[in-house]
Design a protein around this motif. Structure first.
Motif, mmCIF file in Angstrom:
data_model
loop_
_atom_site.group_PDB
_atom_site.id
_atom_site.type_symbol
_atom_site.label_atom_id
_atom_site.label_comp_id
_atom_site.label_asym_id
_atom_site.label_seq_id
_atom_site.Cartn_x
_atom_site.Cartn_y
_atom_site.Cartn_z
ATOM 1 N N LYS A 116 -14.406 -8.976 3.378
ATOM 2 C CA LYS A 116 -15.081 -7.970 4.215
ATOM 3 C C LYS A 116 -16.279 -7.416 3.467
ATOM 4 O O LYS A 116 -16.593 -6.222 3.564
ATOM 5 N N GLN A 167 -12.151 -0.714 4.094
ATOM 6 C CA GLN A 167 -10.789 -0.493 4.608
ATOM 7 C C GLN A 167 -9.913 -1.696 4.228
ATOM 8 O O GLN A 167 -10.276 -2.833 4.531
ATOM 9 N N ALA A 168 -8.790 -1.443 3.549
ATOM 10 C CA ALA A 168 -7.985 -2.555 3.030
ATOM 11 C C ALA A 168 -6.748 -2.821 3.873
ATOM 12 O O ALA A 168 -6.137 -1.890 4.405
ATOM 13 N N GLU A 169 -6.405 -4.080 3.984
ATOM 14 C CA GLU A 169 -5.145 -4.466 4.624
ATOM 15 C C GLU A 169 -4.426 -5.440 3.707
ATOM 16 O O GLU A 169 -5.061 -6.171 2.945
ATOM 17 N N SER A 170 -3.102 -5.498 3.844
ATOM 18 C CA SER A 170 -2.343 -6.477 3.066
ATOM 19 C C SER A 170 -2.863 -7.870 3.395
ATOM 20 O O SER A 170 -3.133 -8.170 4.559
ATOM 21 N N GLN A 216 0.867 -1.181 0.000
ATOM 22 C CA GLN A 216 0.000 0.000 0.000
ATOM 23 C C GLN A 216 0.899 1.225 0.000
ATOM 24 O O GLN A 216 2.000 1.186 0.524
ATOM 25 N N ASP A 261 -5.717 -9.035 2.231
ATOM 26 C CA ASP A 261 -7.135 -9.086 1.864
ATOM 27 C C ASP A 261 -7.279 -9.560 0.412
ATOM 28 O O ASP A 261 -6.368 -9.390 -0.408
ATOM 29 N N TYR A 300 -9.550 3.929 -2.744
ATOM 30 C CA TYR A 300 -8.201 3.503 -3.107
ATOM 31 C C TYR A 300 -8.080 3.464 -4.617
ATOM 32 O O TYR A 300 -9.041 3.131 -5.321
ATOM 33 N N ILE A 332 -3.508 0.829 -3.359
ATOM 34 C CA ILE A 332 -3.277 -0.539 -2.938
ATOM 35 C C ILE A 332 -2.829 -1.299 -4.181
ATOM 36 O O ILE A 332 -3.320 -1.038 -5.282
#
Ligand SMILES: *Cc1c(COP(=O)(O)O)cnc(C)c1O
Length: 439
Positions: A345, A375-378, A309, A380, A354, A319
């Motif tokens: 999610k 909301q993104a996280e590595s 990100q 996902d 993003y 992202i």
């Protein structure tokens, strides 16, 4: 959030397709992954075919398979009684490998080679859509050498060009495809093939564009083709049995796209052709159509794993995913727009924005600019919708990235349709250097 076909959201909040959890699919098959909702493809196919049936019109609905071609896709098309458009020897070979009934295969292209045309004769396909005078020469040569008949259509450019949200009428159509209907080329082509011992002219073909949301362009084109057929009947006694009006029916990629249902396009075409046939005292021809995108586009979903990100303060949050323009060139090539969701999610609110970047070494390798997302996280899983047409089929090995796997899902079952390429696949045609270094 707009869901397509059999898509849903599980109790856990995961995106499902065909009753299968996409997060589980990503785990089992890896990412990037194309997932096809085969029930939706079947529904789309039946939508076209049943409309013709209900209106009692003889028809062939040919899947324009350049949108997504592989053995399993061809077998699905055969199961659903579709005909098949191919545009190259490679697609024709794949169709034959798939056991597709050759009499329902139609061959397109503006520069078919001698070898490709020979393959079409040898595999006894149903029809060749003839594009140009050079091809007529090759067809005469091959059919005479083989003493073998071939059914043909002449592809014409009617001077109607359809764009996504409108259509324009051009006097002299500037197109690399087909015989111009207005400047005498189509008449010349007719004279060259008419009465040939082996070439059996069924009628005319046109294809006016892609991602079309209106019926007017189709009607206008159908009217022009019918008038030409009427002229040939009067002058030469030609009996037209097939009118092929091409594909190009639009689908929804984003909320800006408002596609019509298949039966609306079909009913409108039939109305026009019937009215023209009556006015010109012609027999009603069979109507053939060639949907590509509208059969498979919204049935395909791409799954990616989110990795790095990057925040550019006050400007943009990026992202990056583990694929990109190598598996979907459309954003870079056509500025195509898509929607997406974070598959693990899927029921969380889309409160973030993003830009989804690919992993290829091109700054233009962005899949979606300013996507509304959870909301993104590595780690996902990103699911990008409506990638079923012109995604995998345009994939490349740019950056020596292996092509993704393709999975079909239906009613809780899933199967691999195309294996993921390996690094060995990537180097399999490479040969070592033998030339010596100069002294
Ligand atoms: C590409 C093509 C189609 C299919 O177009 P879609 O927009 O995918 O429906 C149909 N006919 C011809 C001749 C084509 O070249």
């Amino acid at each position: 959030m707009h869901l397509y076909g059999t898509q849903g959201i599980s109790n856990e909040g995961h995106l499902t397709i065909g009753g299968v959890d996409t997060v589980e699919l990503a785990k089992e098959y890896g990412t990037p992954l194309f997932v096809y909702d085969t029930a939706l493809i079947r529904e789309r196919a039946r939508g076209f075919i049943d409309t013709f049936k209900q209106l009692d019109i003889k028809a062939e609905v040919a899947y324009a398979s350049k949108a997504f071609a592989c053995v399993a896709a061809y077998q699905l098309a055969a199961q659903e009684n579709l005909s098949l458009d191919v545009v190259s020897g490679g697609e024709l070979y794949t169709a034959i490998k798939a056991g597709f009934p050759s009499e329902r295969i139609h061959f397109h292209g503006n520069n078919k080679s001698y070898a490709e045309l020979e393959l079409a004769f040898d595999t006894k396909i149903g029809c060749i859509v003839v594009d140009n005078f050079y091809e007529i020469r090759l067809l005469k040569e091959i059919s005479e050498a083989k003493q073998q008949p071939m059914r043909i259509l002449l592809r014409v450019t009617p001077g109607v060009e359809a764009h996504t949200h409108d259509f324009i009428t051009t006097g002299q159509a500037d197109s690399k495809f087909g015989f111009d209907l207005n400047n005498g080329q189509a008449d010349l082509a007719f004279e060259e093939v008419m009465g040939h011992e082996f070439l059996q002219l069924l009628g005319l073909h046109c294809h006016i564009g892609s991602q079309i949301f209106e019926t007017d362009g189709f009607s206008l084109a159908a009217g022009k083709l019918m008038k030409k057929i009427g002229e040939w009947k009067e002058k030469h006694g030609f009996e037209c049995t097939v009118l092929n009006l091409g594909g190009g029916f639009g689908i929804r990629y984003t909320e800006e796209d408002k596609p019509l249902a298949p039966h609306i396009y079909v009913a409108e075409m039939i109305n026009t052709v019937q009215a023209e046939a009556a006015a010109l005292k012609l027999a009603m021809p069979e109507i053939w159509i060639e949907p590509g995108r509208s059969l498979v586009g919204d049935a395909g979903t791409s799954l990616y794993t989110i990795g790095s990100q990057k925040t550019v303060p006050n400007i943009r949050e990026y992202i990056a995913v583990d694929g990109g323009m190598s598996d979907n060139i459309r954003p870079a090539l056509y500025d195509a727009k898509y929607e997406a969701v974070i598959a693990n999610k899927a029921n969380a609110p889309k409160e973030s924005t993003y830009t989804v970047a690919g992993k290829l070494c091109e700054s233009g390798d962005k899949l979606i600019v300013d996507a509304a997302l959870q909301q993104a996280e590595s780690g996902d899983i990103l699911a990008m919708f409506c990638t079923g047409a012109y995604g995998y089929s345009m994939a490349s090995n740019y950056n020596r990235v292996p092509r993704p796997a393709v999975v079909f899902v239906e009613a809780g079952e899933h199967q691999l349709a195309i294996q993921r390429e390996s690094y060995d696949d990537i180097v399999q045609n490479d040969l070592p250097l033998v030339l010596k270094k100069g002294e």
